[in-house]
Enzyme design. Structure first.
Site, PDB file in Angstrom:
ATOM      1  N   HIS A 107       0.878  -1.173   0.000  1.00 51.39           N
ATOM      2  CA  HIS A 107       0.000   0.000   0.000  1.00 51.39           C
ATOM      3  C   HIS A 107       0.921   1.230   0.000  1.00 51.39           C
ATOM      4  CE1 HIS A 107      -2.275  -3.062   2.300  1.00 51.39           C
ATOM      5  NE2 HIS A 107      -3.383  -2.489   1.872  1.00 51.39           N
ATOM      6  N   ASP A 110       2.327   2.092   3.376  1.00 54.22           N
ATOM      7  CA  ASP A 110       3.279   1.150   3.981  1.00 54.22           C
ATOM      8  C   ASP A 110       4.699   1.630   3.750  1.00 54.22           C
ATOM      9  OD1 ASP A 110       1.118  -0.585   4.365  1.00 54.22           O
ATOM     10  OD2 ASP A 110       1.508  -1.658   2.497  1.00 54.22           O
ATOM     11  N   GLU A 238     -10.483  -6.711  -4.690  1.00 55.21           N
ATOM     12  CA  GLU A 238     -10.376  -7.740  -3.660  1.00 55.21           C
ATOM     13  C   GLU A 238     -11.632  -7.787  -2.794  1.00 55.21           C
ATOM     14  OE1 GLU A 238      -7.550  -8.707   0.190  1.00 55.21           O
ATOM     15  OE2 GLU A 238      -6.676  -7.809  -1.589  1.00 55.21           O
ATOM     16  N   GLU A 274      -8.805 -13.566  -1.569  1.00 56.47           N
ATOM     17  CA  GLU A 274      -8.074 -13.926  -0.351  1.00 56.47           C
ATOM     18  C   GLU A 274      -8.785 -15.057   0.383  1.00 56.47           C
ATOM     19  OE1 GLU A 274      -7.456 -12.030   3.996  1.00 56.47           O
ATOM     20  OE2 GLU A 274      -6.668 -10.808   2.361  1.00 56.47           O
ATOM     21  N   HIS A 277     -10.712 -14.008   3.560  1.00 57.53           N
ATOM     22  CA  HIS A 277     -11.944 -13.281   3.256  1.00 57.53           C
ATOM     23  C   HIS A 277     -13.047 -14.247   2.816  1.00 57.53           C
ATOM     24  CE1 HIS A 277      -9.622  -9.259   2.482  1.00 57.53           C
ATOM     25  NE2 HIS A 277      -9.529  -9.693   3.717  1.00 57.53           N
ATOM     26  N   ASP A 302      -4.528 -13.676  -2.708  1.00 59.18           N
ATOM     27  CA  ASP A 302      -3.879 -13.364  -1.439  1.00 59.18           C
ATOM     28  C   ASP A 302      -3.832 -14.653  -0.639  1.00 59.18           C
ATOM     29  OD1 ASP A 302      -3.313 -10.773  -1.983  1.00 59.18           O
ATOM     30  OD2 ASP A 302      -4.586  -9.881  -0.444  1.00 59.18           O
ATOM     31  N   ASP A 313     -10.459 -11.408  10.697  1.00 59.48           N
ATOM     32  CA  ASP A 313      -9.420 -11.622   9.695  1.00 59.48           C
ATOM     33  C   ASP A 313      -8.088 -11.893  10.390  1.00 59.48           C
ATOM     34  OD1 ASP A 313      -8.753 -11.729   7.069  1.00 59.48           O
ATOM     35  OD2 ASP A 313      -8.798  -9.586   6.699  1.00 59.48           O
ATOM     36  N   ASP A 315      -5.459 -13.573   9.092  1.00 62.86           N
ATOM     37  CA  ASP A 315      -4.343 -13.483   8.134  1.00 62.86           C
ATOM     38  C   ASP A 315      -3.164 -14.377   8.508  1.00 62.86           C
ATOM     39  OD1 ASP A 315      -5.591 -11.703   6.442  1.00 62.86           O
ATOM     40  OD2 ASP A 315      -4.757  -9.914   7.377  1.00 62.86           O
ATOM     41  N   ASP A 345      -0.408 -12.369   1.868  1.00 68.51           N
ATOM     42  CA  ASP A 345      -1.074 -11.362   2.703  1.00 68.51           C
ATOM     43  C   ASP A 345      -1.291 -12.028   4.062  1.00 68.51           C
ATOM     44  OD1 ASP A 345      -2.490  -9.351   3.819  1.00 68.51           O
ATOM     45  OD2 ASP A 345      -4.182  -9.411   2.442  1.00 68.51           O
TER      46      ASP A 345
END
Length: 445
Positions: A107, A110, A238, A274, A277, A302, A313, A315, A345
């Site tokens: 991003h 980031d 996404e 993802e 998700h 992802d 989430d 991750d 991700d």
């Protein structure tokens, strides 16, 4: 600290380049299944899997959660501001090299901190993008995709492209304009739209149709601007069902596909799907991949996993071989991911706070998908599921079934057939038998 390519700073000091040592290796810093140059079905593992490292979870996440403060111990955190941003670039490229990762993703926020004005923010971004470009000249790593963080700053409290505030919409447009210029500058193979706060918390204060219309207007503007500057990367959306809003507008693959088709965007966008998700949406990962694939809209992945026992989430790094196998099965059936890839991700657990854990976790994910690739390839090669499915639907290849499948049947004809049909016999779907065969392949390939 010298912020140049010749810097002698070594952020992962104890870690040498990670190499493939095979499944019997006891070295935690070696690949057991990911042999990047091994050829499977005419392509190397590296070409099939197109692994990408996510900048946010790997280099900027600090382990903060809703119940506790940061736990991550990162050697680059001794720096502040732009020095920290530069140090992270050095750490990132060191890690890319040690894992021989072909891609990375980020991003905008980031990689460079926001300034006090948009102009200053863009200047910060320019400095880091220029530094990254220098590194990329002498590195094999490429940018899989970049995107805009339009969810962290309080200005996005009501969303970005779906905000009720036109000033915020304009700011978001400026941010994505810069993101597309960054994508072109760094040769990003894709550009991702993840609507962090594009959704609603209650319908009581929401003009849902207007927000969806605005979201589509925003995306059409992005398509137009990419064309204007000659950026030819693939646009990706996404899906996510909830979090941080109660209802995200891109809830799942099917909802997102409907949105794209409704607004004439389906020729410009594909889906970035993802695993976590999918779980939050109440779907399996392979369902989401299949849904996108059958519509010709599977773009990128992802690669992570969620915890089915937790409702948010998480991750986590993908280590579930069952899921990785079925995901790779869909990807192979899709003819690969095109310009997409498998982007991790994923974040190390809050209790895995040492720098080496960043390497261990990526090895775990890369090995899981390498194994999944081999099993999936064998399943496709042996036509395990295809032949079962073909047999199961064989009644549509002749007689009345063929009339239906080719669009020649109507209700009157079908009623006549049903009135005269004396025998109707269903067959078992043999689901357990198929799962046993799948387990056999996972264990033996």
């Amino acid at each position: 600290m010298a912020h140049s390519h010749s810097s002698s700073v070594n952020f992962f000091g104890s870690v040498n380049k990670v190499v493939y040592e095979g499944k019997n290796s006891t070295n935690p810093l070696a690949f057991k299944y990911y042999n990047s140059q091994e050829v499977i079905g005419g392509k190397t593992m590296k070409e099939h899997l197109r692994f990408s490292i996510a900048y946010w979870h790997t280099f900027t996440a600090d382990g903060t959660d809703v119940f506790g403060a940061a736990t991550m111990q990162r050697p680059w955190d001794q720096y502040k501001g732009m020095d920290l941003a530069k140090a992270r670039v050095e750490a990132a490229f060191e890690m890319f090299e040690k894992l021989d990762a072909p891609f990375f993703a980020f991003h905008d926020r980031d990689i460079a901190p926001e300034g006090s004005t948009l102009k200053e923010t863009n200047q910060n971004l320019d400095i880091i993008v220029s530094l990254m470009k220098d590194y990329m000249r002498t590195s094999n790593v490429k940018l899989l995709w970049n995107t805009a963080n339009m969810f962290t700053n309080p200005r996005f409290v009501h969303g970005a492209a779906t905000s009720c505030n036109a000033d915020v919409f304009a700011y978001a447009a400026a941010q994505v304009k810069k993101g597309l210029e960054t994508a072109k500058e760094l040769g990003a193979e894709n550009y991702v739209f993840w609507g962090g706060r594009e959704g609603y918390e209650t319908l009581l204060n929401t003009d849902l149709k207007f927000e969806l219309d605005n979201l589509a207007r925003f995306m059409h503007m992005a398509v137009d601007y990419a064309k204007e500057i000659g950026y030819t990367g693939q646009f990706l959306i996404e899906p996510k069902p909830k979090e941080p809003t109660t209802h995200q507008y891109d809830t799942d693959a099917a909802t997102t596909i409907a949105f794209l088709k409704q607004y004439g965007l389906d020729h410009h966008f594909k889906l970035n799907l993802e695993a976590n998700h999918a779980t939050l949406a109440g779907h399996t990962f392979e369902h989401e991949l299949r849904m996108a694939r059958v519509h010709g809209l599977l773009g990128s992945v992802d690669a992570n996993q969620g915890d089915p026992l937790l409702g948010w989430d998480t991750d986590e790094f993908p280590t579930d071989l069952y899921s990785a196998t079925l995901a790779m099965y869909e990807i192979l059936q899709n003819g690969g991911l095109g310009s997409g890839g498998l982007n991790f991700d994923a974040k190390v657990r809050r209790s895995s706070f040492e720098p080496d854990d960043l390497i261990y976790s990526h090895i775990a994910g890369m090995d899981a998908f390498a194994r999944g690739l081999k099993v999936a390839h064998k399943l496709v090669e042996d036509r395990v599921f295809e032949d079962v499915i073909k047999h199961r639907y064989r009644s549509f290849t002749e007689g009345i079934g063929l009339e239906i499948a080719e669009g020649r049947a109507n209700f009157k004809m079908l009623e006549q057939y049903a009135l005269n049909n004396k025998s109707m016999k269903n067959e078992s779907g043999r689901q357990e038998r198929l799962k046993a065969i799948l387990n056999q392949y996972i264990l033996e390939v």
